[in-house]
Design a protein around this motif. Structure first.
Motif, PDB file in Angstrom:
ATOM      1  N   ASP A 245      -4.707  -4.940  -7.858  1.00  0.00           N
ATOM      2  CA  ASP A 245      -3.466  -5.094  -7.088  1.00  0.00           C
ATOM      3  C   ASP A 245      -3.218  -6.539  -6.668  1.00  0.00           C
ATOM      4  O   ASP A 245      -2.087  -6.913  -6.376  1.00  0.00           O
ATOM      5  CB  ASP A 245      -3.488  -4.217  -5.830  1.00  0.00           C
ATOM      6  CG  ASP A 245      -3.630  -2.739  -6.137  1.00  0.00           C
ATOM      7  OD1 ASP A 245      -3.380  -2.343  -7.293  1.00  0.00           O
ATOM      8  OD2 ASP A 245      -3.989  -1.984  -5.216  1.00  0.00           O
TER       9      ASP A 245
ATOM     10  N   HIS B  67      -8.192  -3.286  -4.934  1.00  0.00           N
ATOM     11  CA  HIS B  67      -7.118  -4.027  -4.270  1.00  0.00           C
ATOM     12  C   HIS B  67      -7.194  -5.518  -4.602  1.00  0.00           C
ATOM     13  O   HIS B  67      -6.168  -6.172  -4.785  1.00  0.00           O
ATOM     14  CB  HIS B  67      -7.181  -3.833  -2.751  1.00  0.00           C
ATOM     15  CG  HIS B  67      -6.587  -2.547  -2.309  1.00  0.00           C
ATOM     16  ND1 HIS B  67      -5.231  -2.312  -2.332  1.00  0.00           N
ATOM     17  CD2 HIS B  67      -7.162  -1.407  -1.837  1.00  0.00           C
ATOM     18  CE1 HIS B  67      -5.000  -1.086  -1.890  1.00  0.00           C
ATOM     19  NE2 HIS B  67      -6.158  -0.516  -1.595  1.00  0.00           N
TER      20      HIS B  67
ATOM     21  N   HIS C 224       0.834  -1.203   0.000  1.00  0.00           N
ATOM     22  CA  HIS C 224       0.000   0.000   0.000  1.00  0.00           C
ATOM     23  C   HIS C 224       0.867   1.250   0.000  1.00  0.00           C
ATOM     24  O   HIS C 224       1.796   1.372   0.782  1.00  0.00           O
ATOM     25  CB  HIS C 224      -0.916   0.022   1.226  1.00  0.00           C
ATOM     26  CG  HIS C 224      -2.009  -1.000   1.165  1.00  0.00           C
ATOM     27  ND1 HIS C 224      -2.899  -1.178   2.184  1.00  0.00           N
ATOM     28  CD2 HIS C 224      -2.356  -1.907   0.218  1.00  0.00           C
ATOM     29  CE1 HIS C 224      -3.742  -2.140   1.869  1.00  0.00           C
ATOM     30  NE2 HIS C 224      -3.427  -2.594   0.673  1.00  0.00           N
TER      31      HIS C 224
ATOM     32  N   TRP D   2      -0.304   7.393   0.116  1.00  0.00           N
ATOM     33  CA  TRP D   2      -1.555   8.096  -0.162  1.00  0.00           C
ATOM     34  C   TRP D   2      -2.753   7.174   0.008  1.00  0.00           C
ATOM     35  O   TRP D   2      -3.826   7.620   0.431  1.00  0.00           O
ATOM     36  CB  TRP D   2      -1.541   8.755  -1.545  1.00  0.00           C
ATOM     37  CG  TRP D   2      -1.651   7.805  -2.708  1.00  0.00           C
ATOM     38  CD1 TRP D   2      -0.634   7.256  -3.424  1.00  0.00           C
ATOM     39  CD2 TRP D   2      -2.859   7.296  -3.275  1.00  0.00           C
ATOM     40  NE1 TRP D   2      -1.130   6.427  -4.405  1.00  0.00           N
ATOM     41  CE2 TRP D   2      -2.500   6.434  -4.331  1.00  0.00           C
ATOM     42  CE3 TRP D   2      -4.212   7.475  -2.994  1.00  0.00           C
ATOM     43  CZ2 TRP D   2      -3.443   5.756  -5.100  1.00  0.00           C
ATOM     44  CZ3 TRP D   2      -5.149   6.796  -3.766  1.00  0.00           C
ATOM     45  CH2 TRP D   2      -4.761   5.956  -4.809  1.00  0.00           C
ATOM     46  N   GLU D   3      -2.592   5.888  -0.311  1.00  0.00           N
ATOM     47  CA  GLU D   3      -3.685   4.933  -0.135  1.00  0.00           C
ATOM     48  C   GLU D   3      -3.996   4.739   1.352  1.00  0.00           C
ATOM     49  O   GLU D   3      -5.164   4.654   1.747  1.00  0.00           O
ATOM     50  CB  GLU D   3      -3.336   3.577  -0.747  1.00  0.00           C
ATOM     51  CG  GLU D   3      -3.328   3.567  -2.255  1.00  0.00           C
ATOM     52  CD  GLU D   3      -2.870   2.231  -2.829  1.00  0.00           C
ATOM     53  OE1 GLU D   3      -3.556   1.732  -3.735  1.00  0.00           O
ATOM     54  OE2 GLU D   3      -1.854   1.686  -2.349  1.00  0.00           O
TER      55      GLU D   3
ATOM     56  N   GLY E 108     -12.778   0.651  -3.871  1.00  0.00           N
ATOM     57  CA  GLY E 108     -11.375   0.564  -3.456  1.00  0.00           C
ATOM     58  C   GLY E 108     -10.990  -0.853  -3.057  1.00  0.00           C
ATOM     59  O   GLY E 108      -9.916  -1.342  -3.416  1.00  0.00           O
TER      60      GLY E 108
END
Length: 182
Positions: free
Chosen positions: A170, A166, A82, A85-86, A162
């Motif tokens: 991600d 992820h 991470h 900013w996240e 979000g």
């Protein structure tokens, strides 16, 4: 699975609280959106608001417990991948979600008790008015309730997107940690 959070995973209590609040928020929003158009002669005209208020009061108690639990059992550390900013955005979003939930609940309470009446919670107990009768309070509280619930649902949607980012892009454990699969 442990009840308490660890440095890397959420415990079952935090997971249960998260999903209970999420389902309650969506349910309350849908019910509230639907019930504003009910006519006086609709059988749900009184039952819908009674359910809405009762669930709202119970959610208030759950949120108080959730905040206490977060103090006793802090959230796991952010994942190594991470970005700063996240992490900052996630913290800000979580606290803003909490704030909006409480603003929505307090304003809903003020709408319902503006005439000095109590809220009956599923016929089990009553929550009395703390303000008594205040002329026009239900209108002001109604505007606050309307806009805070819309802001809450929009922010919750961004929060969910979000989590999906992820998980799908991600490919990290952010979402799996909150469903107990990390």
């Amino acid at each position: 699975m442990s009840a308490r959070n660890s440095e890397v995973t959420y415990g079952w209590v935090a997971i249960l609280l998260h999903w209970t609040v999420a389902v309650a928020i969506v349910g309350l929003f849908v019910l509230g959106f639907w019930m504003v158009d009910l006519s006086y002669y609709d059988p749900w005209y009184r039952q819908g608001p009674d359910i809405h208020r009762s669930v709202g009061i119970i959610l208030f108690l759950v949120m108080l417990f959730r905040i206490g639990w977060r103090v006793v059992s802090p959230a796991p550390r952010p994942l190594a991948n991470h970005r700063r900013w996240e992490i900052l955005a996630a913290h800000a979003a979580h606290w803003l979600l909490y704030l909006l939930i409480f603003v929505a609940m307090v304003s809903g309470y003020l709408i319902s008790t503006a005439d000095g009446s109590s809220i009956h919670v599923f016929g089990v107990f009553e929550v009395p008015s703390v303000t008594g009768q205040i002329k026009g309070m239900e209108d002001t509280a109604g505007l606050v309730h309307y806009w805070s619930t819309w802001a809450l649902v929009v922010l919750a949607g961004i929060h969910a997107l979000g989590a999906l980012k992820h998980h799908l892009i991600d490919r990290d454990k952010t979402l799996r940690r909150m469903i107990g699969l990390s």
